[in-house]
Design a protein around this motif. Structure first.
Motif, PDB file in Angstrom:
ATOM      1  N   ALA A 222     -45.254 -10.800 -19.443  1.00 10.54           N
ATOM      2  CA  ALA A 222     -44.487 -11.142 -18.237  1.00 10.54           C
ATOM      3  C   ALA A 222     -45.133 -10.512 -17.005  1.00 10.54           C
ATOM      4  CB  ALA A 222     -43.043 -10.676 -18.388  1.00 10.54           C
ATOM      5  N   PHE A 223     -45.527  -9.262 -17.124  1.00  7.64           N
ATOM      6  CA  PHE A 223     -46.189  -8.591 -16.004  1.00  7.64           C
ATOM      7  C   PHE A 223     -47.516  -9.272 -15.666  1.00  7.64           C
ATOM      8  CE2 PHE A 223     -49.296  -5.470 -14.493  1.00  7.64           C
ATOM      9  CZ  PHE A 223     -48.669  -4.998 -13.352  1.00  7.64           C
ATOM     10  N   LEU A 224     -48.313  -9.555 -16.673  1.00  5.07           N
ATOM     11  CA  LEU A 224     -49.635 -10.150 -16.444  1.00  5.07           C
ATOM     12  C   LEU A 224     -49.529 -11.565 -15.884  1.00  5.07           C
ATOM     13  CD1 LEU A 224     -51.515  -8.879 -19.623  1.00  5.07           C
ATOM     14  CD2 LEU A 224     -51.776  -8.059 -17.279  1.00  5.07           C
ATOM     15  N   SER A 225     -48.511 -12.307 -16.287  1.00  3.39           N
ATOM     16  CA  SER A 225     -48.347 -13.660 -15.738  1.00  3.39           C
ATOM     17  C   SER A 225     -48.028 -13.591 -14.251  1.00  3.39           C
ATOM     18  CB  SER A 225     -47.263 -14.424 -16.494  1.00  3.39           C
ATOM     19  OG  SER A 225     -45.989 -13.836 -16.296  1.00  3.39           O
ATOM     20  N   ASP A 226     -47.252 -12.591 -13.848  1.00  3.48           N
ATOM     21  CA  ASP A 226     -46.969 -12.409 -12.423  1.00  3.48           C
ATOM     22  C   ASP A 226     -48.237 -12.031 -11.666  1.00  3.48           C
ATOM     23  OD1 ASP A 226     -44.230 -12.992 -12.384  1.00  3.48           O
ATOM     24  OD2 ASP A 226     -43.698 -10.967 -13.011  1.00  3.48           O
ATOM     25  N   VAL A 227     -49.007 -11.106 -12.210  1.00  5.00           N
ATOM     26  CA  VAL A 227     -50.245 -10.695 -11.546  1.00  5.00           C
ATOM     27  C   VAL A 227     -51.169 -11.901 -11.364  1.00  5.00           C
ATOM     28  CG1 VAL A 227     -52.337  -9.292 -11.770  1.00  5.00           C
ATOM     29  CG2 VAL A 227     -50.112  -8.308 -12.336  1.00  5.00           C
ATOM     30  N   ALA A 228     -51.284 -12.720 -12.407  1.00  2.00           N
ATOM     31  CA  ALA A 228     -52.150 -13.898 -12.320  1.00  2.00           C
ATOM     32  C   ALA A 228     -51.659 -14.870 -11.240  1.00  2.00           C
ATOM     33  CB  ALA A 228     -52.210 -14.597 -13.678  1.00  2.00           C
ATOM     34  N   SER A 229     -50.356 -15.077 -11.185  1.00  2.00           N
ATOM     35  CA  SER A 229     -49.815 -16.032 -10.216  1.00  2.00           C
ATOM     36  C   SER A 229     -49.907 -15.509  -8.782  1.00  2.00           C
ATOM     37  CB  SER A 229     -48.354 -16.347 -10.545  1.00  2.00           C
ATOM     38  OG  SER A 229     -47.518 -15.227 -10.326  1.00  2.00           O
TER      39      SER A 229
END
Length: 314
Positions: A222-229
């Protein structure tokens, strides 16, 4: 007195630090390391004035002439005896990071269960954390009796240190390496109470730890998906503006250790926006590309003929 980064960066002629970054209020995870809860930021130096890691004597205006911290780390990396710290700070708030925030809420995860840490790796010595290197004025640090601001650059071997995100005691995300940049303002008086600190990293990337349990794995995703977006990079910033920092000092047989409680945050690095002067050129190139694709069709407009000549070179 507080650091306003926008005003300070425009008025202060920094000597060795990169430009102070603007803070991202829309996408940030805030944390705080309470030294009374075995957290916080740590600076330490040798007690031997002849040792290379004693640290230089501070010379900036309103400093007390003490030696600076030669090493910096999180509480978990402190050389204090019987150190049991796991992290340097616990989460206190969140803006943006929608996937991560929603996962915390839907799984009943308290802010205090999310931690941030930075230190030498567990199998490295205390002296392999971030440090002032050769401690050379004008290279590793800069100060002047004419200014209250001292600049410091702490570096380490990237293989020896970690920036990390935790769920309770489990590391779930690692961040790539960065130097740690410090702007320390001694304030309008010689009192430590009016000192302020602005500390930041370069933009860093993030990756998930291997072999995580289901909850930790999903939390990291969840954290990494936010960083990517949000653009793929974050920056760590500590800023004491508006929040009086706690301070403590102890000694071991080798080191003098200073503890600081300074609010910090993991902030998304904004995506660069093309300058407006580039946009007409981009539109023209796109138009010409379309004309080139259709250049064999019969066209009557002069502008299309001209564009065809540009495409073919004839």
């Amino acid at each position: 007195m507080a650091f306003n980064t926008l005003v300070l960066s425009s008025l202060l002629a920094l000597q060795i630090l990169p430009p102070l970054p603007s803070e991202n209020s829309a996408n940030r995870i805030d944390f705080f390391g309470d030294i009374n809860e075995n957290e916080g930021n740590v600076g330490f130096s040798s007690l031997d004035p002849s040792a290379p890691d004693y640290g230089h004597i501070e010379i900036s205006k309103n400093s007390l002439g003490f030696n600076s911290s030669y090493y910096v780390t999180g509480r978990e990396g402190s050389p204090e005896p019987f150190n049991q710290a796991v992290k340097s700070g616990s989460m206190t708030g969140i803006n943006g990071y929608n996937n991560f925030s929603n996962y915390l809420t839907s799984n009943g995860i308290a802010f205090k269960d999310i931690g941030f840490g930075f230190s030498q790796k567990s199998d490295r010595s205390f002296t392999q954390t971030w440090n002032l290197g050769d401690d050379i004025l004008g290279k590793d640090w800069y100060g002047s009796p004419d200014s209250t601001v001292e600049e410091l650059i702490y570096k380490a071997n990237p293989d020896n240190v970690d920036f990390s995100l935790f769920y309770q005691t489990t590391k779930i995300v690692d961040f790539s390496y960065s130097d740690i940049f410090v702007a320390a303002d001694e304030g309008p008086t010689i009192s430590f109470e009016d000192n302020n600190f602005f500390v930041f990293t370069n933009p860093v990337t993030a990756r998930k730890e291997a072999d995580l349990a289901l909850l930790e794995n999903s939390l990291a995703d969840a954290f990494l998906s936010d960083v990517a977006s949000l653009g793929g990079e974050v920056r760590v910033i500590w800023n004491s503006a508006g929040a009086p920092e706690s301070f403590d000092f102890i000694t071991t047989d080798k080191y003098g250790i200073q503890y600081f409680s300074i609010p910090g945050s993991i902030q998304a690095v904004a995506k660069p926006v093309p300058e407006s002067s580039y946009i007409p050129g981009i539109l023209v190139l796109g138009f010409i590309g379309g004309v080139c694709f259709r250049k064999n069709r019969k066209q009557n407009e002069p502008i299309v003929k001209l564009a065809g000549k540009i495409c073919t070179g004839k």
